[in-house]
Design a protein around this motif. Structure first.
Motif, PDB file in Angstrom:
ATOM      1  N   PRO A  19      38.577  41.527  49.838  1.00 50.34           N
ATOM      2  CA  PRO A  19      38.351  42.961  50.081  1.00 50.34           C
ATOM      3  C   PRO A  19      37.305  43.544  49.129  1.00 50.34           C
ATOM      4  O   PRO A  19      37.179  43.100  47.981  1.00 50.34           O
ATOM      5  CB  PRO A  19      39.733  43.584  49.819  1.00 50.34           C
ATOM      6  CG  PRO A  19      40.705  42.465  49.951  1.00 50.34           C
ATOM      7  CD  PRO A  19      39.971  41.229  49.530  1.00 50.34           C
ATOM      8  N   LEU A  20      36.576  44.540  49.618  1.00 50.34           N
ATOM      9  CA  LEU A  20      35.528  45.167  48.802  1.00 50.34           C
ATOM     10  C   LEU A  20      36.075  45.753  47.508  1.00 50.34           C
ATOM     11  O   LEU A  20      35.441  45.656  46.464  1.00 50.34           O
ATOM     12  CB  LEU A  20      34.812  46.247  49.612  1.00 50.34           C
ATOM     13  CG  LEU A  20      33.928  45.739  50.747  1.00 50.34           C
ATOM     14  CD1 LEU A  20      33.340  46.917  51.515  1.00 50.34           C
ATOM     15  CD2 LEU A  20      32.816  44.846  50.212  1.00 50.34           C
ATOM     16  N   HIS A  21      37.284  46.349  47.564  1.00 52.83           N
ATOM     17  CA  HIS A  21      37.813  46.957  46.343  1.00 52.83           C
ATOM     18  C   HIS A  21      38.106  45.885  45.283  1.00 52.83           C
ATOM     19  O   HIS A  21      38.032  46.143  44.097  1.00 52.83           O
ATOM     20  CB  HIS A  21      39.033  47.851  46.620  1.00 52.83           C
ATOM     21  CG  HIS A  21      40.307  47.142  46.945  1.00 52.83           C
ATOM     22  ND1 HIS A  21      40.591  46.646  48.192  1.00 52.83           N
ATOM     23  CD2 HIS A  21      41.378  46.873  46.174  1.00 52.83           C
ATOM     24  CE1 HIS A  21      41.785  46.085  48.177  1.00 52.83           C
ATOM     25  NE2 HIS A  21      42.291  46.208  46.957  1.00 52.83           N
ATOM     26  N   TRP A  22      38.412  44.645  45.686  1.00 52.33           N
ATOM     27  CA  TRP A  22      38.627  43.573  44.703  1.00 52.33           C
ATOM     28  C   TRP A  22      37.303  43.180  44.051  1.00 52.33           C
ATOM     29  O   TRP A  22      37.259  42.834  42.881  1.00 52.33           O
ATOM     30  CB  TRP A  22      39.272  42.362  45.355  1.00 52.33           C
ATOM     31  CG  TRP A  22      40.727  42.562  45.674  1.00 52.33           C
ATOM     32  CD1 TRP A  22      41.468  43.688  45.509  1.00 52.33           C
ATOM     33  CD2 TRP A  22      41.602  41.589  46.218  1.00 52.33           C
ATOM     34  NE1 TRP A  22      42.758  43.476  45.923  1.00 52.33           N
ATOM     35  CE2 TRP A  22      42.871  42.194  46.370  1.00 52.33           C
ATOM     36  CE3 TRP A  22      41.451  40.263  46.604  1.00 52.33           C
ATOM     37  CZ2 TRP A  22      43.976  41.522  46.877  1.00 52.33           C
ATOM     38  CZ3 TRP A  22      42.555  39.595  47.111  1.00 52.33           C
ATOM     39  CH2 TRP A  22      43.797  40.217  47.240  1.00 52.33           C
ATOM     40  N   GLN A  26      36.556  43.149  40.075  1.00 54.19           N
ATOM     41  CA  GLN A  26      35.966  42.028  39.341  1.00 54.19           C
ATOM     42  C   GLN A  26      34.753  42.480  38.521  1.00 54.19           C
ATOM     43  O   GLN A  26      34.573  42.060  37.377  1.00 54.19           O
ATOM     44  CB  GLN A  26      35.613  40.896  40.312  1.00 54.19           C
ATOM     45  CG  GLN A  26      36.859  40.243  40.884  1.00 54.19           C
ATOM     46  CD  GLN A  26      36.582  39.259  42.010  1.00 54.19           C
ATOM     47  OE1 GLN A  26      35.437  39.087  42.435  1.00 54.19           O
ATOM     48  NE2 GLN A  26      37.625  38.617  42.498  1.00 54.19           N
ATOM     49  N   LYS A  27      33.935  43.370  39.097  1.00 54.07           N
ATOM     50  CA  LYS A  27      32.778  43.897  38.356  1.00 54.07           C
ATOM     51  C   LYS A  27      33.236  44.653  37.113  1.00 54.07           C
ATOM     52  O   LYS A  27      32.655  44.512  36.034  1.00 54.07           O
ATOM     53  CB  LYS A  27      31.943  44.826  39.246  1.00 54.07           C
ATOM     54  CG  LYS A  27      31.103  44.110  40.269  1.00 54.07           C
ATOM     55  CD  LYS A  27      30.336  45.133  41.100  1.00 54.07           C
ATOM     56  CE  LYS A  27      29.676  44.473  42.304  1.00 54.07           C
ATOM     57  NZ  LYS A  27      29.021  45.452  43.174  1.00 54.07           N
ATOM     58  N   ARG A  28      34.274  45.477  37.260  1.00 48.85           N
ATOM     59  CA  ARG A  28      34.780  46.239  36.116  1.00 48.85           C
ATOM     60  C   ARG A  28      35.311  45.310  35.035  1.00 48.85           C
ATOM     61  O   ARG A  28      35.120  45.556  33.837  1.00 48.85           O
ATOM     62  CB  ARG A  28      35.882  47.202  36.573  1.00 48.85           C
ATOM     63  CG  ARG A  28      35.335  48.368  37.394  1.00 48.85           C
ATOM     64  CD  ARG A  28      36.427  49.226  37.987  1.00 48.85           C
ATOM     65  NE  ARG A  28      37.356  49.752  36.995  1.00 48.85           N
ATOM     66  CZ  ARG A  28      38.478  50.385  37.314  1.00 48.85           C
ATOM     67  NH1 ARG A  28      38.800  50.586  38.586  1.00 48.85           N
ATOM     68  NH2 ARG A  28      39.273  50.849  36.370  1.00 48.85           N
ATOM     69  N   CYS A  29      35.944  44.228  35.444  1.00 46.95           N
ATOM     70  CA  CYS A  29      36.490  43.284  34.463  1.00 46.95           C
ATOM     71  C   CYS A  29      35.367  42.491  33.788  1.00 46.95           C
ATOM     72  O   CYS A  29      35.478  42.146  32.603  1.00 46.95           O
ATOM     73  CB  CYS A  29      37.508  42.363  35.120  1.00 46.95           C
ATOM     74  SG  CYS A  29      38.997  43.273  35.639  1.00 46.95           S
ATOM     75  N   LEU A  30      34.302  42.217  34.512  1.00 44.24           N
ATOM     76  CA  LEU A  30      33.138  41.571  33.893  1.00 44.24           C
ATOM     77  C   LEU A  30      32.490  42.476  32.848  1.00 44.24           C
ATOM     78  O   LEU A  30      31.794  42.007  31.953  1.00 44.24           O
ATOM     79  CB  LEU A  30      32.111  41.169  34.956  1.00 44.24           C
ATOM     80  CG  LEU A  30      32.441  39.901  35.728  1.00 44.24           C
ATOM     81  CD1 LEU A  30      31.536  39.762  36.947  1.00 44.24           C
ATOM     82  CD2 LEU A  30      32.344  38.675  34.823  1.00 44.24           C
ATOM     83  N   ARG A  36      45.283  45.277  36.719  1.00 39.35           N
ATOM     84  CA  ARG A  36      46.379  44.561  37.384  1.00 39.35           C
ATOM     85  C   ARG A  36      46.998  45.434  38.473  1.00 39.35           C
ATOM     86  O   ARG A  36      46.866  46.652  38.436  1.00 39.35           O
ATOM     87  CB  ARG A  36      47.440  44.134  36.379  1.00 39.35           C
ATOM     88  CG  ARG A  36      48.221  45.254  35.747  1.00 39.35           C
ATOM     89  CD  ARG A  36      49.244  44.798  34.707  1.00 39.35           C
ATOM     90  NE  ARG A  36      48.705  43.955  33.678  1.00 39.35           N
ATOM     91  CZ  ARG A  36      48.132  44.387  32.546  1.00 39.35           C
ATOM     92  NH1 ARG A  36      48.030  45.677  32.322  1.00 39.35           N
ATOM     93  NH2 ARG A  36      47.680  43.545  31.662  1.00 39.35           N
ATOM     94  N   ALA A  37      47.695  44.782  39.390  1.00 40.08           N
ATOM     95  CA  ALA A  37      48.464  45.487  40.422  1.00 40.08           C
ATOM     96  C   ALA A  37      49.714  44.673  40.706  1.00 40.08           C
ATOM     97  O   ALA A  37      49.657  43.441  40.808  1.00 40.08           O
ATOM     98  CB  ALA A  37      47.651  45.663  41.700  1.00 40.08           C
ATOM     99  N   GLU A  38      50.844  45.358  40.813  1.00 37.69           N
ATOM    100  CA  GLU A  38      52.106  44.681  41.131  1.00 37.69           C
ATOM    101  C   GLU A  38      52.158  44.261  42.591  1.00 37.69           C
ATOM    102  O   GLU A  38      52.820  43.297  42.937  1.00 37.69           O
ATOM    103  CB  GLU A  38      53.299  45.572  40.784  1.00 37.69           C
ATOM    104  CG  GLU A  38      53.528  45.702  39.299  1.00 37.69           C
ATOM    105  CD  GLU A  38      53.760  44.357  38.615  1.00 37.69           C
ATOM    106  OE1 GLU A  38      54.610  43.578  39.088  1.00 37.69           O
ATOM    107  OE2 GLU A  38      53.070  44.088  37.617  1.00 37.69           O
ATOM    108  N   GLU A  39      51.476  45.018  43.449  1.00 36.31           N
ATOM    109  CA  GLU A  39      51.387  44.620  44.855  1.00 36.31           C
ATOM    110  C   GLU A  39      50.115  45.201  45.447  1.00 36.31           C
ATOM    111  O   GLU A  39      49.755  46.330  45.181  1.00 36.31           O
ATOM    112  CB  GLU A  39      52.610  45.057  45.656  1.00 36.31           C
ATOM    113  CG  GLU A  39      52.892  46.533  45.649  1.00 36.31           C
ATOM    114  CD  GLU A  39      54.160  46.880  46.404  1.00 36.31           C
ATOM    115  OE1 GLU A  39      54.094  47.822  47.220  1.00 36.31           O
ATOM    116  OE2 GLU A  39      55.191  46.219  46.200  1.00 36.31           O
ATOM    117  N   ASP A  40      49.428  44.381  46.214  1.00 37.06           N
ATOM    118  CA  ASP A  40      48.182  44.813  46.839  1.00 37.06           C
ATOM    119  C   ASP A  40      48.103  44.133  48.202  1.00 37.06           C
ATOM    120  O   ASP A  40      48.364  42.933  48.337  1.00 37.06           O
ATOM    121  CB  ASP A  40      46.995  44.411  45.965  1.00 37.06           C
ATOM    122  CG  ASP A  40      45.743  45.239  46.223  1.00 37.06           C
ATOM    123  OD1 ASP A  40      45.722  46.009  47.203  1.00 37.06           O
ATOM    124  OD2 ASP A  40      44.782  45.099  45.451  1.00 37.06           O
TER     125      ASP A  40
END
Length: 193
Positions: A19-22, A26-30, A36-40
């Motif tokens: 998904p685009l939001h993932w 990933q960009k933000r984490c880079l 994190r998310a408990e459910e997605d």
């Protein structure tokens, strides 16, 4: 995938329906964030829906920036399906109870009301939620409560389905303290609650 299929390839090649939001996560984490998310929800390209728990964190350090990201994912689809089945089952049970033409009351071993359907409220003049946690003797005239507690203790010691008070005229008491004749059937259900 085995390691030979994965090493050197982009995660977007391996999972083209990411998904685009993932990708934004990933960009933000880079850039250094841990998310994190408990459910997605993941709507897969094959039409199936998967649910995942995930965490993405920066990994390594080069000139104050992460060298990459570490991604943890856990497929929780089966858990979500079980939760949905339980919700549906609870909704069905609640509907059956609330549409029953009889007053249905569940009481724990200490005599506390743990469930009251709509007809209990109509019959005794309480909102069902008002009764939760109350001792069920609240529905018995005060002059009979001590005897009723003794009968409840005897039933709890030897539970079996049966009509209550055979040969007796049973009486209930409404919220406004008016008394009225009732018939009662008893049964027992073992639960972990």
């Amino acid at each position: 995938f085995d390691s030979a299929q994965v090493i050197g390839r982009s995660s977007y090649e391996l999972f083209p329906d990411t998904p685009l939001h993932w990708r934004e996560i990933q960009k933000r984490c880079l850039a250094g964030e841990t998310l994190r998310a408990e459910e997605d929800r993941w709507d897969r390209s094959n039409g199936q829906t998967a649910w995942v728990r995930w965490e993405v964190r920066p990994g390594g350090d080069y000139q104050s920036l992460p060298q990459g990201i570490l991604v943890f994912t856990e497929d929780i689809t089966a858990q979500k399906q079980i939760e949905e089945m339980l919700r549906e089952s609870e909704a069905t049970t609640r509907t059956l109870l609330d549409t029953a033409s009889q007053a249905i009351l569940a009481v724990d071993s200490r005599g506390a009301i743990v469930l009251a359907n709509r007809m209990v409220g109509a019959m005794f003049g309480y909102a069902p939620s008002e009764l939760l946690g109350q001792q069920h003797e609240i529905l018995v005239p005060e002059k009979m409560r001590e005897l009723h507690r003794d009968h409840r203790a005897a039933f709890s010691a030897n539970p079996s389905p049966r009509p209550m008070g055979i040969g007796l005229d049973l009486v209930g008491v409404r919220k406004d303290n008016s008394e009225f004749p009732i018939e009662v059937s008893l049964s027992s259900v073992d639960t972990k609650l």
